[in-house]
Design a protein around this motif. Structure first.
Motif, PDB file in Angstrom:
ATOM      1  N   PRO A   1       2.506  17.199 -12.704  1.00  0.00           N
ATOM      2  CA  PRO A   1       2.229  16.146 -13.538  1.00  0.00           C
ATOM      3  C   PRO A   1       2.039  15.047 -13.026  1.00  0.00           C
ATOM      4  N   GLU A   2       2.594  14.757 -11.740  1.00  0.00           N
ATOM      5  CA  GLU A   2       2.403  13.646 -10.761  1.00  0.00           C
ATOM      6  C   GLU A   2       1.045  13.756 -10.089  1.00  0.00           C
ATOM      7  N   SER A   3       0.231  14.576 -10.147  1.00  0.00           N
ATOM      8  CA  SER A   3      -0.928  14.613  -9.464  1.00  0.00           C
ATOM      9  C   SER A   3      -2.015  14.316 -10.391  1.00  0.00           C
ATOM     10  N   ILE A   4      -2.900  13.630  -9.725  1.00  0.00           N
ATOM     11  CA  ILE A   4      -4.349  13.301 -10.685  1.00  0.00           C
ATOM     12  C   ILE A   4      -5.425  13.342  -9.568  1.00  0.00           C
ATOM     13  N   GLU A   5      -6.347  13.897 -10.012  1.00  0.00           N
ATOM     14  CA  GLU A   5      -7.682  14.093  -9.042  1.00  0.00           C
ATOM     15  C   GLU A   5      -8.665  13.028  -9.233  1.00  0.00           C
ATOM     16  N   ARG A   6      -8.986  12.577  -7.824  1.00  0.00           N
ATOM     17  CA  ARG A   6      -9.891  11.647  -7.942  1.00  0.00           C
ATOM     18  C   ARG A   6     -10.771  11.909  -6.792  1.00  0.00           C
ATOM     19  N   GLN A   7     -12.167  11.011  -6.830  1.00  0.00           N
ATOM     20  CA  GLN A   7     -13.086  11.476  -5.874  1.00  0.00           C
ATOM     21  C   GLN A   7     -13.047  10.646  -4.569  1.00  0.00           C
ATOM     22  N   HIS A   8     -13.146  11.165  -3.652  1.00  0.00           N
ATOM     23  CA  HIS A   8     -13.053  10.413  -2.308  1.00  0.00           C
ATOM     24  C   HIS A   8     -14.217   9.541  -2.203  1.00  0.00           C
ATOM     25  N   PRO A   9     -13.641   8.235  -1.862  1.00  0.00           N
ATOM     26  CA  PRO A   9     -14.892   7.352  -2.170  1.00  0.00           C
ATOM     27  C   PRO A   9     -15.979   7.302  -0.772  1.00  0.00           C
ATOM     28  N   ALA A  10     -15.489   8.197   0.122  1.00  0.00           N
ATOM     29  CA  ALA A  10     -16.528   8.303   1.343  1.00  0.00           C
ATOM     30  C   ALA A  10     -17.181   9.651   1.087  1.00  0.00           C
ATOM     31  N   THR A  11     -16.480  10.618   0.974  1.00  0.00           N
ATOM     32  CA  THR A  11     -17.145  12.013   1.026  1.00  0.00           C
ATOM     33  C   THR A  11     -17.704  12.352  -0.421  1.00  0.00           C
ATOM     34  N   GLY A  12     -16.832  11.992  -1.493  1.00  0.00           N
ATOM     35  CA  GLY A  12     -17.275  12.492  -2.817  1.00  0.00           C
ATOM     36  C   GLY A  12     -16.609  13.670  -3.127  1.00  0.00           C
ATOM     37  N   GLU A  13     -15.802  14.275  -2.361  1.00  0.00           N
ATOM     38  CA  GLU A  13     -15.013  15.501  -2.576  1.00  0.00           C
ATOM     39  C   GLU A  13     -13.898  15.253  -3.293  1.00  0.00           C
ATOM     40  N   THR A  14     -13.537  16.019  -4.011  1.00  0.00           N
ATOM     41  CA  THR A  14     -12.218  15.904  -5.018  1.00  0.00           C
ATOM     42  C   THR A  14     -10.991  16.092  -4.291  1.00  0.00           C
ATOM     43  N   VAL A  15     -10.245  14.939  -4.436  1.00  0.00           N
ATOM     44  CA  VAL A  15      -8.750  15.113  -3.953  1.00  0.00           C
ATOM     45  C   VAL A  15      -7.655  14.835  -4.881  1.00  0.00           C
ATOM     46  N   HIS A  16      -6.756  14.876  -4.648  1.00  0.00           N
ATOM     47  CA  HIS A  16      -5.619  14.817  -5.299  1.00  0.00           C
ATOM     48  C   HIS A  16      -4.553  13.430  -4.919  1.00  0.00           C
ATOM     49  N   ARG A  17      -4.349  12.948  -5.925  1.00  0.00           N
ATOM     50  CA  ARG A  17      -3.265  11.770  -5.511  1.00  0.00           C
ATOM     51  C   ARG A  17      -2.140  12.006  -6.220  1.00  0.00           C
ATOM     52  N   PHE A  18      -0.909  11.855  -5.215  1.00  0.00           N
ATOM     53  CA  PHE A  18       0.375  12.272  -6.042  1.00  0.00           C
ATOM     54  C   PHE A  18       1.023  10.745  -6.194  1.00  0.00           C
ATOM     55  N   HIS A  19       1.389  10.601  -7.544  1.00  0.00           N
ATOM     56  CA  HIS A  19       2.005   9.500  -7.740  1.00  0.00           C
ATOM     57  C   HIS A  19       3.235   9.702  -8.744  1.00  0.00           C
ATOM     58  N   VAL A  20       4.476   9.050  -8.236  1.00  0.00           N
ATOM     59  CA  VAL A  20       5.701   9.288  -9.122  1.00  0.00           C
ATOM     60  C   VAL A  20       5.889   8.442 -10.057  1.00  0.00           C
ATOM     61  N   THR A  21       6.044   8.598 -11.417  1.00  0.00           N
ATOM     62  CA  THR A  21       6.231   7.650 -12.495  1.00  0.00           C
ATOM     63  C   THR A  21       7.405   6.767 -11.991  1.00  0.00           C
ATOM     64  N   LYS A  22       7.303   5.452 -12.271  1.00  0.00           N
ATOM     65  CA  LYS A  22       8.488   4.488 -11.861  1.00  0.00           C
ATOM     66  C   LYS A  22       9.227   4.545 -13.248  1.00  0.00           C
ATOM     67  N   LEU A  23      10.629   4.714 -13.061  1.00  0.00           N
ATOM     68  CA  LEU A  23      11.593   4.703 -14.129  1.00  0.00           C
ATOM     69  C   LEU A  23      12.068   3.260 -14.640  1.00  0.00           C
ATOM     70  N   PRO A  24      12.358   3.197 -15.784  1.00  0.00           N
ATOM     71  CA  PRO A  24      12.789   1.830 -16.133  1.00  0.00           C
ATOM     72  C   PRO A  24      14.317   1.416 -15.554  1.00  0.00           C
TER      73      PRO A  24
END
Length: 294
Positions: free
Chosen positions: A30-53
């Motif tokens: 759930p913390e992982s989001i697919e993104r396109q690499h700005p240089a190569t264009g390949e699919t990469v995964h961005r791991f982001h932990v949601t900030k809690l209040p």
């Protein structure tokens, strides 16, 4: 979330295999989001932990802190007083320049302590060597003083003519052997005594900072002595430069409040003669009055 990948075996996976393992671990998280690499264009995964209040502070804890800490003092929020830029401390050896400030200052490249026939650099080094010998030798046994002085002069006066080293040695030996100076170099005397205080000079409070060559304290009397290496040495008080008189007058003014009930005397020891010229209190009072404007 922390993902730890480990491998047990005879041969570790290469970088490409590790990349594949980590990528599969991130897919579907759930913390992982697919993104396109700005240089190569390949699919990469961005791991982001949601900030809690932020966790709301309990009312009881707020009340406890309110009781524990008192309000800040009002003075904490007041502006600081303006910074007072203190004048540079006045050196007694250079105080004579302030006696007549209305007169245009003239740069004097000469010095009363320099030998008129020798090079200024040599005269300064010679004066420093004599000061050092008179400072250190009184604390050495009499039977060992000459050897210690010769060793020091061989180092400090390595570039001097041999006759000048002999003259310096004879001058110091004569002073230390003279019974008239016994009290000056007694065990209760001190060398290179730093003094500092304040004095009102023409309506302004000035800091005074200097160093006394020799200070001897006896019952009811404090003696100040400053060494001078003039060539030729002054014969009488009238031949003494006024700056010297003012220098010792300032030392005397600083020490008088420190030794109430004591007579504070001052003298100049001219090492070339050797000759000790005592300064009358009236002469020092007059020199100090010209400086302070009293």
């Amino acid at each position: 979330r922390l993902i730890v990948c480990g491998y047990h075996g005879k041969r570790a996976p290469n970088a490409g295999t590790w990349h594949s393992i980590v990528s599969r671990a991130l897919v579907g998280a759930p913390e992982s989001i697919e993104r396109q690499h700005p240089a190569t264009g390949e699919t990469v995964h961005r791991f982001h932990v949601t900030k809690l209040p932020p966790v709301a502070q309990a009312a009881a804890e707020q009340a406890r802190q309110a009781q524990q800490f008192e309000p800040l003092p009002k003075s904490l929020f007041q502006p600081l007083p303006p910074f007072e830029d203190l004048p540079r401390p006045l050196s007694p050896s250079g105080a004579s320049a302030l006696i007549d400030e209305a007169r245009q200052a003239v740069v004097d490249t000469g010095s009363p302590v320099l030998d008129t026939e020798a090079e200024p650099g040599f005269a300064v080094m010679r004066g420093l060597a004599l000061h050092k010998l008179l400072q250190m030798l009184p604390g050495i046994a009499e039977t060992e003083r000459r050897d210690a002085a010769e060793r020091y002069l061989k180092r400090a006066g390595a570039q001097w003519p041999e006759t000048e080293r002999d003259k310096a040695l004879a001058s110091v030996a004569t002073i230390l052997a003279d019974s008239r100076f016994d009290q000056l170099f007694a065990p209760n005397s001190r060398a290179e005594v730093a003094v500092m205080g304040s004095l009102e000079v023409k309506g302004k409070l000035r800091s005074i900072s200097g160093k006394i060559d020799r200070l001897a304290i006896t019952s009811g009397k404090v003696s100040i002595v400053d060494y001078k290496t003039n060539r030729p040495a002054p014969a009488t008080l009238s031949d003494v430069p006024p700056a010297y008189v003012l220098q010792l007058a300032l030392y005397r003014a600083l020490l008088q409040p420190l030794y109430p009930g004591h007579e504070v005397s001052a003298a100049l020891l001219f090492t070339e003669a050797p000759r000790l010229i005592e300064l009358p209190p009236a002469a020092m009072d007059d020199a100090l009055a010209r400086l302070t404007g009293a």
